[in-house]
Design a protein around this motif. Structure first.
Motif, PDB file in Angstrom:
ATOM      1  N   LEU A  19       5.513  -5.166   2.263  1.00 50.56           N
ATOM      2  CA  LEU A  19       5.235  -4.101   2.870  1.00 50.56           C
ATOM      3  C   LEU A  19       5.551  -2.498   2.439  1.00 50.56           C
ATOM      4  N   GLY A  20       7.396  -2.683   1.706  1.00 49.87           N
ATOM      5  CA  GLY A  20       8.032  -1.848   1.060  1.00 49.87           C
ATOM      6  C   GLY A  20       6.867  -1.460  -0.088  1.00 49.87           C
ATOM      7  N   ALA A  21       6.902  -2.229  -0.923  1.00 52.84           N
ATOM      8  CA  ALA A  21       6.213  -1.921  -1.907  1.00 52.84           C
ATOM      9  C   ALA A  21       4.445  -1.574  -1.451  1.00 52.84           C
ATOM     10  N   ALA A  22       3.713  -1.707  -0.823  1.00 55.98           N
ATOM     11  CA  ALA A  22       2.780  -1.128  -0.384  1.00 55.98           C
ATOM     12  C   ALA A  22       2.720   0.127   0.214  1.00 55.98           C
ATOM     13  N   GLY A  23       4.031   0.682   0.272  1.00 59.55           N
ATOM     14  CA  GLY A  23       3.902   1.816   1.429  1.00 59.55           C
ATOM     15  C   GLY A  23       4.475   2.633  -0.145  1.00 59.55           C
ATOM     16  N   SER A  24       4.894   2.120  -0.865  1.00 55.66           N
ATOM     17  CA  SER A  24       5.891   2.709  -1.766  1.00 55.66           C
ATOM     18  C   SER A  24       4.275   3.313  -2.750  1.00 55.66           C
ATOM     19  N   GLN A  25       3.812   2.153  -2.864  1.00 60.98           N
ATOM     20  CA  GLN A  25       2.473   3.091  -4.340  1.00 60.98           C
ATOM     21  C   GLN A  25       2.257   3.850  -3.657  1.00 60.98           C
ATOM     22  N   VAL A 137      -4.149   9.316 -12.391  1.00 60.04           N
ATOM     23  CA  VAL A 137      -4.700   8.854 -13.255  1.00 60.04           C
ATOM     24  C   VAL A 137      -4.970   7.727 -13.137  1.00 60.04           C
ATOM     25  N   GLY A 138      -4.025   7.143 -13.768  1.00 65.55           N
ATOM     26  CA  GLY A 138      -3.496   5.507 -12.847  1.00 65.55           C
ATOM     27  C   GLY A 138      -4.199   5.413 -12.304  1.00 65.55           C
ATOM     28  N   GLN A 139      -3.625   5.683 -10.977  1.00 70.03           N
ATOM     29  CA  GLN A 139      -4.188   5.155  -9.447  1.00 70.03           C
ATOM     30  C   GLN A 139      -5.654   5.433  -8.784  1.00 70.03           C
ATOM     31  N   GLY A 142      -6.896   2.763 -11.440  1.00 69.03           N
ATOM     32  CA  GLY A 142      -7.303   1.321 -10.221  1.00 69.03           C
ATOM     33  C   GLY A 142      -8.056   0.582  -9.407  1.00 69.03           C
ATOM     34  N   ARG A 143      -7.875   0.555  -8.659  1.00 67.24           N
ATOM     35  CA  ARG A 143      -8.207  -0.169  -7.485  1.00 67.24           C
ATOM     36  C   ARG A 143      -6.898  -0.604  -6.455  1.00 67.24           C
ATOM     37  N   PRO A 144      -7.395   0.100  -4.724  1.00 68.75           N
ATOM     38  CA  PRO A 144      -6.816   0.027  -3.994  1.00 68.75           C
ATOM     39  C   PRO A 144      -5.497  -1.651  -3.890  1.00 68.75           C
ATOM     40  N   PRO A 145      -4.617  -1.471  -3.959  1.00 70.20           N
ATOM     41  CA  PRO A 145      -3.616  -3.128  -4.092  1.00 70.20           C
ATOM     42  C   PRO A 145      -3.935  -3.611  -2.700  1.00 70.20           C
ATOM     43  N   GLY A 146      -3.896  -4.936  -2.500  1.00 72.79           N
ATOM     44  CA  GLY A 146      -4.169  -6.127  -2.036  1.00 72.79           C
ATOM     45  C   GLY A 146      -3.355  -5.973  -0.645  1.00 72.79           C
ATOM     46  N   ALA A 147      -3.872  -6.895   0.070  1.00 69.69           N
ATOM     47  CA  ALA A 147      -2.725  -6.814   1.840  1.00 69.69           C
ATOM     48  C   ALA A 147      -2.186  -7.514   1.602  1.00 69.69           C
ATOM     49  N   PRO A 148      -0.896  -7.320   2.737  1.00 70.32           N
ATOM     50  CA  PRO A 148       0.362  -7.423   2.680  1.00 70.32           C
ATOM     51  C   PRO A 148       0.395  -8.854   3.303  1.00 70.32           C
ATOM     52  N   LYS A 149       1.042  -9.761   3.343  1.00 76.80           N
ATOM     53  CA  LYS A 149       0.891 -11.278   4.012  1.00 76.80           C
ATOM     54  C   LYS A 149       1.083 -10.912   5.385  1.00 76.80           C
ATOM     55  N   LYS A 179     -18.423   3.333   3.620  1.00 79.35           N
ATOM     56  CA  LYS A 179     -20.072   3.906   4.535  1.00 79.35           C
ATOM     57  C   LYS A 179     -18.888   5.556   4.613  1.00 79.35           C
ATOM     58  N   ARG A 180     -17.739   5.472   4.833  1.00 80.23           N
ATOM     59  CA  ARG A 180     -16.451   6.560   5.715  1.00 80.23           C
ATOM     60  C   ARG A 180     -15.663   6.819   4.561  1.00 80.23           C
ATOM     61  N   ARG A 181     -16.395   6.860   2.603  1.00 81.80           N
ATOM     62  CA  ARG A 181     -15.633   6.913   2.087  1.00 81.80           C
ATOM     63  C   ARG A 181     -14.788   7.160   1.217  1.00 81.80           C
ATOM     64  N   PHE A 182     -13.770   5.316   2.326  1.00 86.29           N
ATOM     65  CA  PHE A 182     -13.222   4.625   1.194  1.00 86.29           C
ATOM     66  C   PHE A 182     -13.598   4.163   0.279  1.00 86.29           C
ATOM     67  N   ARG A 183     -12.468   4.040  -0.479  1.00 83.25           N
ATOM     68  CA  ARG A 183     -12.542   3.441  -2.515  1.00 83.25           C
ATOM     69  C   ARG A 183     -12.068   1.691  -1.598  1.00 83.25           C
ATOM     70  N   ALA A 184     -13.298   0.669  -2.118  1.00 80.45           N
ATOM     71  CA  ALA A 184     -12.674  -0.677  -1.229  1.00 80.45           C
ATOM     72  C   ALA A 184     -12.995  -1.496  -2.057  1.00 80.45           C
ATOM     73  N   HIS A 185     -12.495  -2.806  -2.001  1.00 84.96           N
ATOM     74  CA  HIS A 185     -13.149  -4.071  -3.384  1.00 84.96           C
ATOM     75  C   HIS A 185     -11.987  -5.163  -2.065  1.00 84.96           C
TER      76      HIS A 185
END
Length: 580
Positions: A19-25, A137-139, A142-149, A179-185
């Motif tokens: 979870l911390g990694a997801a927030g720090s990114q 630029v790297g972000q 790239g793609r949004p990170p996967g979901a936490p456990k 449709k809500r202008r999120f970058r999603a995958h």
């Protein structure tokens, strides 16, 4: 239908780290390791100093110091702006003047300490921006990170059970978030989406705009020029150094940088309010000119007023002042005209009470036939109040009742001494007063067309029937002004984006449970605490629930007599933190 709350058992250490990694990114700020002080060498200390210099807190501190350092430049006379005020200050405050001189406070913007702050701020901003730009630029690439456990450990989350297939939920979530202008995958068993990149883009834009403004300011100061010229009606001006009454420029400016143009002052028009509390306030204040660009340019007509300068290839001519120039004719003892010209006089008040001098340097011979020079103190009022007013002050700025007062001197004006003289002041060291028959200073009041005869047949002076007007122009060349304006607008836009747009992420996980029913989990995470994330998550969950309706929990039969709901119509639990 069930909901996971904060009362559930705490996750493992690995989950907390996840979870911390997801927030720090969410942050693009470069990570800094604390220096190992005992092991630092020369290179280590240099690296530590560079990290400190390029940190955002140091950049803000340098920006504050730059603002504070500019304060003396607005409170203390500056040598590049007004040498006379600097000289007066030094004369009045000898001790303080020496201290200010040593500290460079009479030329703040060119001092060593101000330049050091300026350069350090410039380096600090570049050091802050470059690594953050590459990370941003790297972000984007790239793609949004996967979901936490454990999505239920995030600040905003919701969950429900549905009979829809997991793939169906994933497709619906992808379509909704895009449709809500999120970058999603789709990442594993969850849809990962992210939005709000404009926040970091605005942050970078703000700091880049600051650099642009600093460069534009430095460029403008180094290559700027500013000169003043007084032009009488019927006369002209050419943009060369020798034509200016006074001129100052930046350190890298050369005369070749002057824009080649010229203009003639055809007419000055000034009308003034006649009545009321605003009496004497200009209503029309403009100069009609004929100008040409380059040595062979065609003549064109133009008008210069206080808020509408004449603009030619980056050079601007502003109308900054106005006054009167009485036409004065001087004859010597033999009746020969030795001076015939319009004499510009400087205004002393808002009603254009004016003063100046008339200097006759060549051609004059007295009654004995000897060569001399003449000088006259001139005092002019465009609207004379008469003897009843008890003062020689103008009552109105327009030419309603012009009167010229002259006092005469003869001798040597010192024009041949090699020392520069002001055309508005007279050196009386070697001059003698003309006196009347009673031994008093020879002085007369003249109206247009009047003449006065100098004592002992020394000649005469005539106040012409025409009183011309003059206009003072300030010609400015300051490159970088457009870049500075662009930087300021971009800085405001970037700051607004970084303050009002929030970076946030949303995850949607859909997995099939042991009973064959799909469990849907949604969670959101923002870069900072905000009510917008749970509100937005609740809105998204409500829309997605319509496409993947809920199924009853195993312990809550749909045919229970205690409920009025039809099977499959229950709504998802609102996200924690959202308004009910």
């Amino acid at each position: 239908m069930s909901k996971t709350t904060a009362s559930d058992p705490a996750p493992s250490t690995a989950e907390d780290q996840d979870l911390g990694a997801a927030g720090s990114q969410l942050s693009t700020a470069p990570k800094e390791d604390l220096p190992n002080l005992p092991a630092l060498g020369v290179i280590g200390w240099a690296r530590w100093f560079w990290r400190q210099l390029t940190s955002m807190r140091v950049a803000l501190l340098l920006l504050l110091l730059l603002s504070l350092g500019a304060i003396p430049g607005s409170l203390i006379p500056q040598s590049g702006v007004d040498e006379t005020k600097v000289a007066d200050f030094r004369k009045s405050h000898e001790t303080l003047g020496d201290i200010y001189d040593k500290l460079g406070l009479f030329h703040v913007y060119g001092s060593v300490w101000f330049s050091a702050i300026y350069i350090l701020l410039f380096i600090s901003l570049i050091g802050c921006i470059v690594p953050r730009t590459w990370q941003f630029v790297g972000q984007l690439r790239g793609r949004p990170p996967g979901a936490p456990k454990r999505l239920n450990r995030l600040p905003a989350h919701t969950t429900w059970r549905t009979t829809a297939e997991p793939e169906q939920v994933h497709r619906a979530a992808l379509a909704l978030l895009k449709k809500r202008r999120f970058r999603a995958h789709l990442a594993g068993d969850a849809v990962a989406a992210e939005k709000g990149y404009v926040r970091e883009l605005g942050n970078l834009l703000f700091h880049i705009a600051l650099i642009v403004m600093l460069v534009a300011f430095a460029w403008g100061q180094l290559y700027k020029s500013e000169g003043n010229k007084l032009v009488v009606e019927g006369q002209g001006f050419s943009n060369t150094l020798t034509q200016y009454d006074d001129f100052k420029s930046g350190n890298l400016f050369t005369s070749d940088d002057l824009v080649p143009f010229s203009f003639n002052l055809d007419n000055f028009t000034g009308t003034y309010e006649r009545t009321g509390p605003s009496k004497g306030t200009p209503r029309v204040y403009k100069a009609d000119v004929t100008y040409s660009v380059g040595p062979y340019g065609k003549d064109e007509k133009g008008t210069i007023s206080p808020n509408h300068p004449l603009e030619i290839d980056g050079s601007k001519a502003y109308l900054v002042s106005h006054g009167y120039a009485p036409v004065i004719t001087v004859r010597d003892a033999q009746g020969k005209v030795v001076y015939d010209d319009a004499v510009p006089l400087l205004p002393l008040d808002a009603n254009v009470t004016s003063s100046g001098v008339v200097k006759v340097l060549d051609g004059y011979r007295n009654a004995q036939g000897k060569k001399e020079q003449l000088g006259f103190n001139a005092f002019f009022v465009p609207t004379y109040g008469g003897h009843a007013s008890g003062t020689m002050l103008s009552q109105f700025p327009a030419l309603d009742s012009p009167v010229l007062a002259l006092s005469a001197y003869h001798g040597d004006l010192g024009a041949d001494s090699g020392i520069p003289q002001s055309v508005y002041q007279m050196d009386k060291t070697n001059m003698k007063e003309f006196k009347d028959s009673k031994g008093k200073l020879f002085k007369r009041l003249l109206r247009p067309g009047d003449s006065m005869t100098l004592p002992n047949g020394a000649g005469s002076v005539t106040f012409g029937k025409t009183v011309k007007e003059w206009a003072g122009f300030q010609v400015v060349q300051e490159p970088g002004g457009g870049w500075a304006l662009t930087g300021a607008v971009a800085a405001i836009g970037g700051l607004a984006a970084s303050l009002f747009i929030q970076r946030r992420r949303v995850w949607v996980r859909a997995v099939r449970g042991a009973d064959g029913v799909t469990v849907v989990e949604m969670a959101g995470l923002g870069r900072s605490e905000s009510a917008k994330v749970p509100e937005e998550l609740g809105d998204l969950a409500g829309i997605l629930y319509d496409q993947a309706p809920g199924a009853p929990d195993p312990d809550d039969p749909a045919d229970s007599p205690d409920t009025d709901q039809e099977p499959g119509t229950e709504t998802p639990v609102p996200a924690e933190g959202a308004e009910q």
